[in-house]
Write a protein that holds these residues in place. Sequence first.
Motif, PDB file in Angstrom:
ATOM      1  N   ALA A   1       5.743 -26.193 -17.038  1.00  0.00           N
ATOM      2  CA  ALA A   1       4.862 -25.222 -17.685  1.00  0.00           C
ATOM      3  C   ALA A   1       5.114 -23.824 -17.146  1.00  0.00           C
ATOM      4  N   ARG A   2       5.343 -23.698 -15.838  1.00  0.00           N
ATOM      5  CA  ARG A   2       5.640 -22.378 -15.264  1.00  0.00           C
ATOM      6  C   ARG A   2       6.949 -21.828 -15.816  1.00  0.00           C
ATOM      7  N   ASP A   3       7.950 -22.691 -15.926  1.00  0.00           N
ATOM      8  CA  ASP A   3       9.241 -22.240 -16.447  1.00  0.00           C
ATOM      9  C   ASP A   3       9.125 -21.824 -17.916  1.00  0.00           C
ATOM     10  N   LEU A   4       8.336 -22.568 -18.684  1.00  0.00           N
ATOM     11  CA  LEU A   4       8.155 -22.216 -20.090  1.00  0.00           C
ATOM     12  C   LEU A   4       7.391 -20.902 -20.223  1.00  0.00           C
ATOM     13  N   ARG A   5       6.382 -20.732 -19.414  1.00  0.00           N
ATOM     14  CA  ARG A   5       5.633 -19.462 -19.468  1.00  0.00           C
ATOM     15  C   ARG A   5       6.537 -18.294 -19.076  1.00  0.00           C
ATOM     16  N   ALA A   6       7.396 -18.484 -18.078  1.00  0.00           N
ATOM     17  CA  ALA A   6       8.314 -17.411 -17.674  1.00  0.00           C
ATOM     18  C   ALA A   6       9.274 -17.067 -18.809  1.00  0.00           C
ATOM     19  N   ALA A   7       9.747 -18.075 -19.532  1.00  0.00           N
ATOM     20  CA  ALA A   7      10.648 -17.823 -20.655  1.00  0.00           C
ATOM     21  C   ALA A   7       9.933 -17.067 -21.773  1.00  0.00           C
ATOM     22  N   LEU A   8       8.678 -17.405 -22.012  1.00  0.00           N
ATOM     23  CA  LEU A   8       7.895 -16.709 -23.028  1.00  0.00           C
ATOM     24  C   LEU A   8       7.675 -15.244 -22.633  1.00  0.00           C
ATOM     25  N   HIS A   9       7.387 -15.029 -21.360  1.00  0.00           N
ATOM     26  CA  HIS A   9       7.167 -13.664 -20.887  1.00  0.00           C
ATOM     27  C   HIS A   9       8.451 -12.853 -20.969  1.00  0.00           C
ATOM     28  N   ALA A  10       9.579 -13.479 -20.655  1.00  0.00           N
ATOM     29  CA  ALA A  10      10.857 -12.777 -20.735  1.00  0.00           C
ATOM     30  C   ALA A  10      11.182 -12.394 -22.182  1.00  0.00           C
ATOM     31  N   ALA A  11      10.823 -13.281 -23.116  1.00  0.00           N
ATOM     32  CA  ALA A  11      11.108 -13.003 -24.520  1.00  0.00           C
ATOM     33  C   ALA A  11      10.189 -11.930 -25.086  1.00  0.00           C
ATOM     34  N   ASP A  12       8.931 -11.912 -24.622  1.00  0.00           N
ATOM     35  CA  ASP A  12       7.971 -10.908 -25.095  1.00  0.00           C
ATOM     36  C   ASP A  12       6.917 -10.689 -24.008  1.00  0.00           C
ATOM     37  N   PRO A  13       7.107  -9.677 -23.162  1.00  0.00           N
ATOM     38  CA  PRO A  13       6.180  -9.454 -22.047  1.00  0.00           C
ATOM     39  C   PRO A  13       4.760  -9.150 -22.483  1.00  0.00           C
ATOM     40  N   HIS A  14       4.569  -8.747 -23.731  1.00  0.00           N
ATOM     41  CA  HIS A  14       3.234  -8.361 -24.190  1.00  0.00           C
ATOM     42  C   HIS A  14       2.538  -9.468 -24.990  1.00  0.00           C
ATOM     43  N   ALA A  15       3.215 -10.595 -25.174  1.00  0.00           N
ATOM     44  CA  ALA A  15       2.617 -11.679 -25.958  1.00  0.00           C
ATOM     45  C   ALA A  15       1.423 -12.288 -25.219  1.00  0.00           C
ATOM     46  N   ARG A  16       0.391 -12.594 -25.981  1.00  0.00           N
ATOM     47  CA  ARG A  16      -0.801 -13.232 -25.403  1.00  0.00           C
ATOM     48  C   ARG A  16      -0.657 -14.742 -25.581  1.00  0.00           C
ATOM     49  N   VAL A  17      -0.005 -15.354 -24.604  1.00  0.00           N
ATOM     50  CA  VAL A  17       0.327 -16.773 -24.686  1.00  0.00           C
ATOM     51  C   VAL A  17      -0.251 -17.503 -23.480  1.00  0.00           C
ATOM     52  N   ALA A  18      -0.822 -18.670 -23.734  1.00  0.00           N
ATOM     53  CA  ALA A  18      -1.255 -19.564 -22.666  1.00  0.00           C
ATOM     54  C   ALA A  18      -0.500 -20.880 -22.793  1.00  0.00           C
TER      55      ALA A  18
ATOM     56  N   GLY B   1      16.406 -32.496 -18.484  1.00  0.00           N
ATOM     57  CA  GLY B   1      16.819 -31.116 -18.253  1.00  0.00           C
ATOM     58  C   GLY B   1      16.515 -30.144 -19.371  1.00  0.00           C
ATOM     59  N   TYR B   2      15.684 -30.542 -20.313  1.00  0.00           N
ATOM     60  CA  TYR B   2      15.432 -29.690 -21.474  1.00  0.00           C
ATOM     61  C   TYR B   2      14.766 -28.363 -21.117  1.00  0.00           C
ATOM     62  N   LEU B   3      13.930 -28.370 -20.104  1.00  0.00           N
ATOM     63  CA  LEU B   3      13.159 -27.168 -19.776  1.00  0.00           C
ATOM     64  C   LEU B   3      13.709 -26.435 -18.557  1.00  0.00           C
ATOM     65  N   LEU B   4      14.961 -26.662 -18.225  1.00  0.00           N
ATOM     66  CA  LEU B   4      15.559 -25.957 -17.105  1.00  0.00           C
ATOM     67  C   LEU B   4      15.713 -24.472 -17.430  1.00  0.00           C
ATOM     68  N   PRO B   5      15.354 -23.594 -16.498  1.00  0.00           N
ATOM     69  CA  PRO B   5      15.511 -22.153 -16.730  1.00  0.00           C
ATOM     70  C   PRO B   5      16.963 -21.809 -17.049  1.00  0.00           C
ATOM     71  N   GLY B   6      17.132 -20.929 -18.016  1.00  0.00           N
ATOM     72  CA  GLY B   6      18.471 -20.518 -18.413  1.00  0.00           C
ATOM     73  C   GLY B   6      19.118 -21.425 -19.438  1.00  0.00           C
ATOM     74  N   GLY B   7      18.488 -22.575 -19.715  1.00  0.00           N
ATOM     75  CA  GLY B   7      19.060 -23.499 -20.679  1.00  0.00           C
ATOM     76  C   GLY B   7      18.743 -23.102 -22.116  1.00  0.00           C
ATOM     77  N   PRO B   8      19.524 -23.602 -23.078  1.00  0.00           N
ATOM     78  CA  PRO B   8      19.324 -23.206 -24.473  1.00  0.00           C
ATOM     79  C   PRO B   8      18.027 -23.729 -25.090  1.00  0.00           C
ATOM     80  N   THR B   9      17.577 -24.890 -24.629  1.00  0.00           N
ATOM     81  CA  THR B   9      16.371 -25.460 -25.238  1.00  0.00           C
ATOM     82  C   THR B   9      15.136 -24.651 -24.875  1.00  0.00           C
ATOM     83  N   LEU B  10      15.027 -24.243 -23.625  1.00  0.00           N
ATOM     84  CA  LEU B  10      13.862 -23.478 -23.193  1.00  0.00           C
ATOM     85  C   LEU B  10      13.754 -22.173 -23.980  1.00  0.00           C
ATOM     86  N   SER B  11      14.862 -21.480 -24.146  1.00  0.00           N
ATOM     87  CA  SER B  11      14.854 -20.230 -24.907  1.00  0.00           C
ATOM     88  C   SER B  11      14.480 -20.474 -26.363  1.00  0.00           C
TER      89      SER B  11
END
Length: 300
Positions: free
Chosen positions: A116-133, A271-281
Amino acid sequence: MVGRKMVRLSLTAMLATGLVRPPTVPPDAAPAGFVEAYPSTAAAMQAAGAPYARWAAQGRQFLAFDPHGDGRAVEVLGDLASADRVVVLVPGVGTRLADFDRGLGGVPRRAPAQQARDLRAALHAADPHARVAVLAWLGYDPPDGIATAATPVAARRGADQLGDHLRTLAGQLPATRITLVGHSYGALVVGLAAMDAPPQVTDVVTLGGVGVGAEHADQFGPVRVWAAEAPDDWIRRVPQLRLPGLGHGVRPADASFGARPLPAASTGHDGYLLPGGPTLSAIAEVVLCGATGTAAGATR
């Protein structure tokens, strides 16, 4: 004295016939399943001792917590009260509360909290202003092993419990969009829940999913179904069958199912949610935009 005795006898008789009822003390309010639940869960975690008291002391926010049996927990990352995007991440076989932070077998990438932390970090990287939980949702009791995972019993119970949380979220956040992400057996849980979900649920994402309780993506109506399956994921060897009480039917990543494809690297089953991987993005794109560059033009 005789008078007082007569009064007591009269009251006893009236209570027995239901004419008079003693005042009742209302029970403690149940956790709301929304941000109002944070103080109750924090108190329960403090009472449960290590390591859960430390989680509460760190200011982590939980909608649900139960240390009994295999345990349950639903952690929230981000400001749920103001979110207009919510992601619910559901793990699969063998996951217990003891694995919530450390991961199955002590492997961090298999920990719901870390994912969940890795997914939230990917969301923030894609849009720092998005209101996502992001919710790390261990709100059910997954099967303990492959044998019990061959039946949908635990998934149906989990889907009922997830459905309750989704209806609460929809009631509190009527304008939000909810994406369900299920890994392995968790895909079956989110699939079954999506069949009777509020309209705020717009997308179901499966990662190495064993099944979703349907034979084709069209059965989900307006809900978009996405699937990632790594080339070296052992889930590909699971027979695609459905018998009474056994099997889960077509895997969502099978071409015949009609899900929208998500990219996956050769990282096995976990390994689907590994940081830097294509699935997470790609998941971040689905949550934020309802589409991915990879899936452009794909049909359901």
